[in-house]
Design a protein around this motif. Structure first.
Motif, PDB file in Angstrom:
ATOM      1  N   VAL A 184       0.825  -1.297  -0.015  1.00  0.00           N
ATOM      2  CA  VAL A 184       0.083   0.032  -0.006  1.00  0.00           C
ATOM      3  C   VAL A 184       1.041   1.122   0.111  1.00  0.00           C
ATOM      4  CG1 VAL A 184      -1.885  -1.155   1.157  1.00  0.00           C
ATOM      5  CG2 VAL A 184      -0.076  -0.059   2.506  1.00  0.00           C
ATOM      6  N   ASN A 189      -6.945  -1.574   3.422  1.00  0.00           N
ATOM      7  CA  ASN A 189      -6.156  -0.898   2.188  1.00  0.00           C
ATOM      8  C   ASN A 189      -5.376  -1.798   1.367  1.00  0.00           C
ATOM      9  OD1 ASN A 189      -6.240   2.171   2.063  1.00  0.00           O
ATOM     10  ND2 ASN A 189      -6.294   1.800   4.365  1.00  0.00           N
ATOM     11  N   ALA A 249      -6.004  -2.292  -2.540  1.00  0.00           N
ATOM     12  CA  ALA A 249      -4.951  -2.357  -3.427  1.00  0.00           C
ATOM     13  C   ALA A 249      -4.807  -3.392  -4.192  1.00  0.00           C
ATOM     14  CB  ALA A 249      -3.511  -2.041  -2.690  1.00  0.00           C
TER      15      ALA A 249
END
Length: 948
Positions: free
Chosen positions: A32, A781, A785
């Motif tokens: 990330v 996240n 991603a």
């Protein structure tokens, strides 16, 4: 000599609660684009709201330390033998049910059965509960449980008003013989909704004048059993609805309210094998006559068919849910008490009609024997007819009698200085009766040939529990296998990831769960003297202080027993505060268009008017529209309800400005705590502008969802709102008996499961809670991603990051290919996953919340499944499958399809999309026809022949 290794790291619970290992976290951070959790959180959380210091909590305890502390608290309680009654009774939870339902993660870690194909076990168990309640009440349809008896009665009151479509504003009569806590909850709701209620002793007085309905006690709080039929007839003559509040164990022996003409029956199923738990959690219930089923609040399990035409269970009439009806909702109940309803239903399965009659007869015989012994000794018993409760008149001696009984280990109820009440139960023995007589100063032999105290005209004559499910499981072996069969049909957190956005399905650690069954907590009556609940009260007050600390508020009340009830309590506090300042006109509640549906429903329940605030294209609250609304409602603005991080899973930069705008207009800021798992240790709602929040202990603080309940929804407030927290007329703390009223039936709501969040906070400590939030945000996240190239991420913050959840947009793909969000959700079942949250807050999307408890391998397995599904969508778009016969539209694939495979794609493609594995989860049914179930509503156990 060899060197000794350095001492091992101290036992740290957070290391087991948090799934990814340190090396995994480093790998995820690289993915990330961050080099540390601190860097990630500084980028994600707006600078203006970040906490400047670490949470002030005790140092984290190890599991043995936390359990020892809880054991010490439990031992400070004195459950004794409770004969207090008032709707809470000692009961025996059969060991096979306690161990294989109440304490089994296959049951307690499941989520609400929104994906019915993987919820067939608990749906059948709930259908058993509904059938049991409908049978006992003598009505056609019962729901899948409500929060407790008090809220069930309050929901019945609003049902009476709802059936009239708001046109019937005549008063509703409350039987003054109802349980005091039930009266208290109904009064609170009635006042908020401006419903005119009259309290009348319906056992002694006629129904007054022209009324919209009546809520009648059967039996009464003082034990009296009187025929409700004349009152029911009078209500019907006035054109109203008759609601009866009943004890289901008494209904085993007494004529059903339905046979006496009742339209609605409510009550609590606690004494069907569910411990008292110091007041909860317990499964309330509601049953209705034909024609009223579409007015039922809460959940309703019905029978539909799957794609092969076979019977299959599902939640019925889901369009009534608050996320659909929003400000038009007539109830804010969005959940049930599933785990406890399953226990109560299985208690009936275990005992059957014959066993229940034996238990009810023994309970009544004990009460009649108790009364006979008192009468023969010259003690006046105030009622001639009763089921399990005897009230004795002892002028000026009541307190002394209660004190002597307590010294002998038995809790009686002090009614007033002249009267003592005693309720018998499943655990009452002859020695208990003798101890009670001695407390009255009586030494007597146990009377024999005691006459029944039930009225002959009210004795039940019809058969109950005639469905085979209540007769086929008499031996423990049979019941054990039945429970295992149902459990194995379900998908719960013990099988794999449940990535539901907004629902936070995280680890429910065994060490947190273990104490709830200890007798010091489980067997405690909510109305024992405060000194006999000293350990529990200390636990509650400590937990309340910890929750205040981590949220930045001044005070917390744990009384609300669901998130929806926490919302209601918070809004009632705001309303009361405005009124205390003379601002009677402030009744507008601003709600963003993206908010949880219960927000709008709760505002209506609190007597407020709802005004919607627009959202920007980025999903944030439109501050320009907010300013315009605040200007327009400068004189009548009460509050805004805002979820933070937003319902879209984003840390909105404008939250502080939003709070300032509303405060400047004279309103209060309600921060919905549903997404608190993205804030703990990093930001505090009470510090960045919130005046009140509710918290979901069944999300952020590890109380398991239990298949759709129990939950706890404490309300946290700033100092100026503290005087307006929920009160209760029987609260053990005298100062909390007067106030805005009771939200739940028990003073501390579902106190019995509070050892779970207590243990969680104690073992995690400040550092652990903070790290849990960081890893939850990292996990979301990471998923975003990995998947953003296949499914657009609908909303991100200015940093390009999401909070603890992300929304995958399927709408474009659906438009291009015809593959729906439902197809993606059902195909995930074939991969061995529960689907994310579908079409909320945006239709045609999936909201994913991985939580901090899932390890990297499971996160990757989920991402791989989603990428494989995207590849299948591409094949559909390319015309690789015949129209209507592709692995997505046909998902999920039940095991029976292998017998007659009729698809154009290979068997392995359909049932083993991630590769062959012996651990595959097999859904017991194919895709269920929801529309068929709503058109053909069936809400009790279908005959066995239906499954032939």
């Amino acid at each position: 000599m060899p060197q000794l290794d350095p001492p091992a790291r101290e036992d740290v619970f957070a290391d087991r609660h948090i799934g990814p290992r340190p090396a995994d976290i480093e790998s995820m951070l690289r993915h990330v684009g961050h080099d540390s959790l601190d860097s990630l959180m500084q980028a994600a959380v707006p600078k203006g709201i970040r906490s400047g210091q670490e949470l002030t909590l005790p140092a984290p305890a190890s599991e043995p330390q936390a359990l020892a502390n809880l054991r010490a608290l439990a031992e400070r309680n004195n459950p004794g033998v409770s004969m207090i009654g008032l709707g809470y009774h000692p009961t025996i939870t059969p060991g096979v049910i306690r161990r294989n339902v109440l304490e089994d993660p296959g049951w307690y870690t499941a989520y609400t059965p929104y994906q019915p194909e993987i919820s067939q076990g608990r749906l059948e168990a709930l259908l058993n509960f509904q059938t049991m309640i409908a049978d006992l009440c003598g009505l056609t349809t019962a729901n899948a449980s409500l929060l407790d008896e008090g809220t069930a009665a309050a929901e019945a009151m609003t049902l009476v008003r709802r059936v009239a479509r708001g046109k019937d504003l005549r008063p509703i009569v409350l039987d003054s013989r109802l349980l005091p806590q039930t009266l208290a909850v109904v009064r609170t709701r009635a006042e908020a909704l401006a419903i005119d209620v009259l309290e009348v002793d319906l056992g002694a007085e006629d129904l007054p004048g022209d009324v919209a309905g009546a809520i009648i006690a059967y039996p009464a709080a003082d034990g009296a059993v009187t025929d409700p039929a004349p009152v029911i007839e009078a209500v019907h003559a006035a054109g109203g609805l008759a609601v009866v509040v009943a004890d289901p164990l008494a209904l085993v022996l007494l004529r059903s309210p339905g046979s006496l003409g009742a339209d609605v029956v409510v009550g609590s199923s606690q004494r069907f094998g569910v411990p008292m738990f110091y007041g909860g959690p317990h499964a309330g219930f509601m049953a209705v006559r034909d024609g009223l089923e579409r007015h039922l609040p809460g959940r309703l399990v019905g029978v539909s068919v799957d794609k092969a035409g076979r019977p299959a269970y599902r939640l019925a009439l889901q369009t009534r849910e608050q996320h659909i009806r929003r400000e038009k909702a007539t109830s804010n109940i969005c959940t049930a008490q599933v785990l406890l309803a399953v226990v109560a239903g299985m208690y009936a399965v275990h005992h059957g009609a014959e066993g229940l009659r034996r238990i009810a007869t023994n309970v009544h015989h004990a009460a009649a024997t108790l009364a006979e012994g008192l009468t023969r000794a010259g003690v006046e018993v105030t009622r001639e007819t009763f089921f399990d409760t005897v009230v004795a008149r002892v002028p000026g001696e009541a307190e002394a009698v209660v004190g002597r009984a307590r010294a002998a280990g038995i809790h009686l109820r002090l009614v007033d200085p002249d009267h003592v009440a005693m309720s018998t139960s499943e655990v009452t023995t002859t020695s208990h009766l003798q101890a009670v007589w001695r407390a009255f100063g009586i030494e007597t032999a146990v009377p024999h040939d005691v006459a029944s105290a039930l009225p002959d005209a009210l004795l039940r004559e019809d058969d109950i529990l005639t469905h085979p499910v209540f007769t086929e499981h008499r031996s423990e072996t049979q019941l054990l296998r039945y429970l295992r069969k149902l459990r194995d049909r379900d998908y719960a957190l013990d099988r794999g990831m449940i990535p539901l956005g907004s629902c936070t399905m995280k680890l429910n650690a065994t060490a947190e769960m273990e104490p709830i069954s200890w007798p010091g907590f489980a067997d405690l009556h909510p109305f024992v003297p405060a000194e006999d609940a000293a350990g529990m009260i200390e636990l509650v007050e400590t937990l309340e202080s910890w929750l205040a600390t981590v949220t930045g508020y001044a005070a917390v009340s744990v009384q609300p027993n669901a998130g929806s009830q926490g919302e209601l309590a918070g809004l009632l506090a705001i309303r009361a505060w405005h009124r205390s300042n003379g601002d009677e006109a402030r009744d507008i509640c601003l709600i963003p268009s993206s908010a949880h549906g219960t927000n709008a429903a709760s505002a209506i329940m609190a007597g407020m008017r709802v005004v919607i605030v627009k959202a920007t294209e980025g999903g944030e609250v439109d501050l320009d529209d907010l300013r315009a609304q605040c200007t327009e409602h400068a004189d009548d603005l009460a509050a805004i309800m805002v979820t933070y991080p937003s319902t879209h899973g984003v840390y909105e930069d404008g939250i502080s400005e939003l709070c300032d705008i509303v405060h400047a207009a004279g309103g209060q800021v309600y921060v919905d705590g549903a997404n608190l798992n993205a804030l703990l240790g990093h930001a505090e709602p009470g510090s960045f502008g919130g005046d009140v929040s509710h918290l979901n202990l069944h999300k952020t603080f590890c109380i398991p969802h239990g298949g759709g309940g129990p939950g706890v929804g404490p309300v946290a407030v700033a100092a100026h709102l503290e005087p307006f927290l929920p009160s209760h007329p029987m609260h053990p703390v005298a100062e909390r008996r007067e106030g805005i009223g009771a939200i739940s039936a028990a003073p501390y709501g579902s106190a019995g499961i509070l050892p779970i969040p207590y243990a969680y906070v104690a073992m995690m400590g400040a550092e652990g809670l903070t790290e849990a939030t960081s890893v939850a945000v990292l996990s979301a996240n990471y998923v975003a991603a990995r998947l953003k190239g296949a499914f657009p991420i609908l909303y991100t913050g200015e940093s390009g990051l999401v909070a603890h959840e992300c929304i995958l947009d399927v709408r474009g793909l659906s438009k291009e290919t015809g593959v729906s969000v439902d197809d993606v959700a059902k195909r995930l079942i074939d991969h061995g996953f529960h689907a994310p949250t579908m079409s909320f807050p945006v239709a045609g999307t999936l909201m994913v919340e991985p939580t901090e408890s899932e390890d990297l391998a499971e996160l990757d397995r989920f991402c791989d499944a989603m990428l494989a599904i995207r590849a299948e969508i591409d094949l559909v778009a390319a015309g690789e499958y015949p129209e209507g016969d592709d692995p997505l539209s046909q998902a999920p694939h039940a095991g029976r399809e292998l017998l007659e495979w009729q698809h154009a794609y290979p068997v392995a493609t359909g049932v083993f999309p991630a590769g062959e594995t012996q651990d595959k989860y097999w859904p017991p049914v194919g895709r269920i026809d929801q529309a068929y179930g709503d058109r053909n509503l069936a809400c009790s156990c279908p005959p066995v022949e239906a499954f032939a």
